[in-house]
Write an enzyme that holds these catalytic residues in place. Structure first.
Site, PDB file in Angstrom:
ATOM      1  N   HIS A 289     -49.733 -11.651 -29.738  1.00  0.00           N
ATOM      2  CA  HIS A 289     -50.728 -10.735 -29.188  1.00  0.00           C
ATOM      3  C   HIS A 289     -52.122 -10.986 -29.770  1.00  0.00           C
ATOM      4  O   HIS A 289     -52.267 -11.516 -30.873  1.00  0.00           O
ATOM      5  CB  HIS A 289     -50.317  -9.294 -29.450  1.00  0.00           C
ATOM      6  CG  HIS A 289     -49.142  -8.858 -28.638  1.00  0.00           C
ATOM      7  ND1 HIS A 289     -48.605  -7.599 -28.719  1.00  0.00           N
ATOM      8  CD2 HIS A 289     -48.395  -9.519 -27.711  1.00  0.00           C
ATOM      9  CE1 HIS A 289     -47.591  -7.493 -27.880  1.00  0.00           C
ATOM     10  NE2 HIS A 289     -47.437  -8.656 -27.269  1.00  0.00           N
TER      11      HIS A 289
ATOM     12  N   GLU B  84     -54.364  -8.986 -31.047  1.00  0.00           N
ATOM     13  CA  GLU B  84     -54.668  -8.323 -32.310  1.00  0.00           C
ATOM     14  C   GLU B  84     -54.055  -9.081 -33.489  1.00  0.00           C
ATOM     15  O   GLU B  84     -54.713  -9.291 -34.509  1.00  0.00           O
ATOM     16  CB  GLU B  84     -54.145  -6.875 -32.302  1.00  0.00           C
ATOM     17  CG  GLU B  84     -54.721  -6.016 -31.208  1.00  0.00           C
ATOM     18  CD  GLU B  84     -53.928  -6.084 -29.892  1.00  0.00           C
ATOM     19  OE1 GLU B  84     -54.210  -5.255 -29.005  1.00  0.00           O
ATOM     20  OE2 GLU B  84     -53.036  -6.947 -29.747  1.00  0.00           O
TER      21      GLU B  84
ATOM     22  N   CYS C 282     -49.820  -2.668 -29.471  1.00  0.00           N
ATOM     23  CA  CYS C 282     -48.398  -2.331 -29.513  1.00  0.00           C
ATOM     24  C   CYS C 282     -48.019  -1.893 -30.926  1.00  0.00           C
ATOM     25  O   CYS C 282     -48.803  -2.029 -31.873  1.00  0.00           O
ATOM     26  CB  CYS C 282     -47.557  -3.533 -29.086  1.00  0.00           C
ATOM     27  SG  CYS C 282     -47.477  -4.853 -30.321  1.00  0.00           S
TER      28      CYS C 282
ATOM     29  N   CYS D  85     -48.207  -4.874 -33.596  1.00  0.00           N
ATOM     30  CA  CYS D  85     -49.586  -5.182 -33.995  1.00  0.00           C
ATOM     31  C   CYS D  85     -50.164  -4.046 -34.828  1.00  0.00           C
ATOM     32  O   CYS D  85     -50.887  -4.289 -35.798  1.00  0.00           O
ATOM     33  CB  CYS D  85     -50.459  -5.459 -32.778  1.00  0.00           C
ATOM     34  SG  CYS D  85     -50.080  -7.041 -31.980  1.00  0.00           S
TER      35      CYS D  85
END
Length: 160
Positions: free
Chosen positions: A78, A80, A104, A107
């Site tokens: 992801h 992040e 999420c 993260c």
């Protein structure tokens, strides 16, 4: 007289996150992130994509498949997390992250552990999912601020 219509900090950093999202090869959801120090210096950027060394031509980009190994979810890193992993410094205490999609739960754990203080997000389209509900719960417990970016409707065209 100075220029009046310059970008404010939130506009500037969300713009960097949006531009970073353009690097993503995900055909469904392109996400970008920009980590900023408390004195408004860019510390790192990231976007969602396959891990280094894992060819994005060899791994699946599907969202649904009876075989979980044929979906992107087990493989994609992801935005992040990529921004955190791309950081080469030693201290992100009180930093904030601008992200185009609410983080999420996985993260979020990494953001909290990295001492980030604030999340500014553009979109929360998965607000009702367990992942995002868990994220918000953890952020509240950890004293992390999260707020939705308020678009101003300004368009900037960049010719590359």
């Amino acid at each position: 007289m100075k220029k009046e219509n310059y970008l404010k900090w939130d506009e500037y950093f969300m713009g960097i996150a949006l531009l970073s999202a353009e690097r993503s090869k995900d055909p469904h959801t392109s996400v970008g992130a920009c980590i900023v120090s408390q004195d408004n210096k860019i510390l790192s950027v990231g976007y969602n994509g396959m891990p280094r060394g894992c060819s994005d031509d060899e791994y699946p980009w599907d969202r649904e498949n009876a075989d979980e190994l044929q979906t992107k979810y087990l493989f994609v890193c992801h935005a992040e997390l990529n921004a955190l992993l791309n950081y080469t410094g030693t201290d992100m205490k009180n930093a904030k992250i601008y992200t185009t999609l609410f983080p999420c739960n996985e993260c979020t754990k990494a953001l909290i552990q990295s001492n980030l203080h604030e999340v500014i997000y553009l979109c929360d389209k998965y607000a009702d999912t367990s992942s995002v509900l868990a994220s918000k719960r953890m952020m509240k417990s950890a004293g992390m601020i999260y707020r939705e970016y308020q678009p101003i409707g300004r368009q900037i065209t960049i010719e590359l």
